[in-house]
Enzyme design. Structure first.
Site: not given
Ligand SMILES: [Zn+2]
Length: 453
Positions: A264, A266
């Site tokens: 992922d 952020d």
């Protein structure tokens, strides 16, 4: 698609920097873990159906001829060309075109100091599907700031070349020309006039490709995580031999399934500061670059999987998002780390906001927790999803991992002062592991990978 049948190997190098390892041999015959490099290259080509090899030779051409004769030309149509002129990589290739013997529509061009384990069938299929005049094999490296870089447009064609040295503070995507090309023979023929002009010495990367680009040619950038390294110095040769012994070389082809870590963006790689719409908002989390670097070194693909509803909401366009991702690659590159591929979902399901882009407002199969991006990566990069990992800081990441069928690690959503570590509430969806940050997640992954061997 007509098969790729012919290759040109630029085997004229003296190998001055490699002299201590050559015992008087020409560079293409350097011993790489017991096998001469040229033999490795030719047999690799042969395994993909190449029938004819043109060796452009110069220094110690007699020794190369003798070697090929000893090997019965590897059962191929093999010829050596040496016209005695120093011409550079581009010039030598163009001058040698009359010696091509097959009816192959495309020609593979390889440098004589390259150790490679590239799936040539996949490379050629991509080239043919794009209808490209030339395709360049590109890859990220650990030192983009002092490399010649290229920039692709939205469709994957070469837009710009950024030779080293770069202007101070310039940020470019981490894409390096690996010096392996597939070029349409007719296109090469159309540049043959150059060999009659002045200067006579010219280079593919510096002269021929920029000229093709200028004339409106379609140059496709084939980005690959596969094994390709030049072994032109003793240090590089040592590192390549170590890769052969460790199995990294043998496993580094997309013919074989790859292991990946889906990341992922952020909150895992960079600080989660809400929606990022410009590069100056992106700051790497401490230790994340080093963690990615460890994945790179371990031969695991680092693949970013991120939802970017900012596009659907009209808060940011594709061009701006590219500059954000260029910043991400640039910051990682400064610490010797790279990502192999990045996928983003531009969609968002809820309609009715001012400024939104209706064409992106939809229920899609790529927005996490849907597994679409993982499956696309698996197809593009031949990833064995069941032996891969997903590292994320939200329930949607863990759910995505479950939906895709890979193992999951949940990282701390935010480190708050008083309460200590805070993990997202994932409800009834439990991750396989929890870790404080990406570095700790990579510890878990690499430990398990060792155990699996
Ligand atoms: Zn989507």
């Amino acid at each position: 698609m007509k098969p790729l049948k012919e290759t040109i190997i630029l085997a004229g190098g003296k190998g001055t920097r490699l002299a201590s390892r050559l015992n008087g041999l020409p560079k293409p015959l350097v011993n790489v873990a017991g096998v001469p490099l040229l033999e490795r290259q030719i047999l690799h080509c042969k395994s993909f159906g190449i029938e004819s090899v043109l060796l452009l030779v110069n220094h110690r051409a007699d020794r190369i001829a003798e070697f090929c004769a000893q090997k019965d030309n590897f059962g191929l149509r093999l010829s050596l060309v040496d016209d005695g002129e120093p011409r550079g990589t581009g010039g030598a290739t163009l001058a040698a075109l009359p010696y091509l013997v097959s009816d192959s529509q495309d020609v593979l061009i390889m440098y004589g100091d390259t150790l490679l384990n590239i799936d040539l069938e996949r490379f050629h299929a991509a080239h043919a599907a794009r209808g490209a005049d030339a395709s360049l094999l590109l890859h990220p490296n650990t030192h983009p700031q002092d490399s010649d870089l290229v920039e692709l447009d939205e469709s994957g064609y070469l837009a710009k070349l950024h030779p080293y040295p770069h202007p101070e503070g310039a940020e470019y995507p981490n894409l390096v020309n690996a010096a392996l090309y597939i070029v349409k023979r007719s296109v090469l023929e159309s540049f043959r006039y150059l060999t009659g002009g002045s200067p006579k010495v010219f280079d593919f990367a510096k002269d021929v490709f920029p000229l093709m680009l200028k004339k409106g040619g379609k140059l496709y950038g084939y980005v690959s995580p596969e094994y390709i390294k030049d072994v032109g110095t003793p240090e590089r040769l040592d590192s390549a031999e170590a890769d052969i012994l460790s199995g990294r070389f043998a496993g580094g082809t997309l013919r074989l399934p790859q292991r990946a870590v889906f990341l992922d963006r952020d909150g895992v790689l960079n600080e989660d500061v809400g929606y990022i719409t410009s590069p100056d908002q992106l700051t790497l989390l401490p230790g994340s670059a080093q963690a990615v670097r460890r994945l790179n070194k371990a031969g695991m693909l680092a693949v970013v999987i991120t939802n970017q509803p900012v596009l659907a909401r009209g808060e940011c366009d594709e061009a701006a998002l590219r500059t954000v991702h260029t910043r991400l690659e640039y910051l990682l590159g400064l610490e010797g780390a790279y990502i192999d591929r990045l996928y983003y979902c531009p969609h968002h399901p809820d309609k009715g906001f001012p400024g939104e882009r209706p064409e992106l407002k939809m229920v899609c199969s790529c927005r996490k927790p849907a597994p679409g991006m993982v499956f696309k990566a698996a197809e593009d990069l031949h990833i064995d999803v069941r032996n891969s990992w997903f590292v994320g800081d939200r329930k949607s990441d863990i759910q995505c991992a479950k939906n895709a069928g890979c193992r999951s690690i949940l990282t701390v959503r935010e480190a708050s002062g008083q309460d200590g570590e805070v993990f997202a509430d994932t409800g009834d969806i439990q991750p396989d592991f929890k870790a404080n940050d990406l570095a700790a997640a990579v510890d878990i992954i690499l430990l398990r990978q060792e155990d699996a061997r």
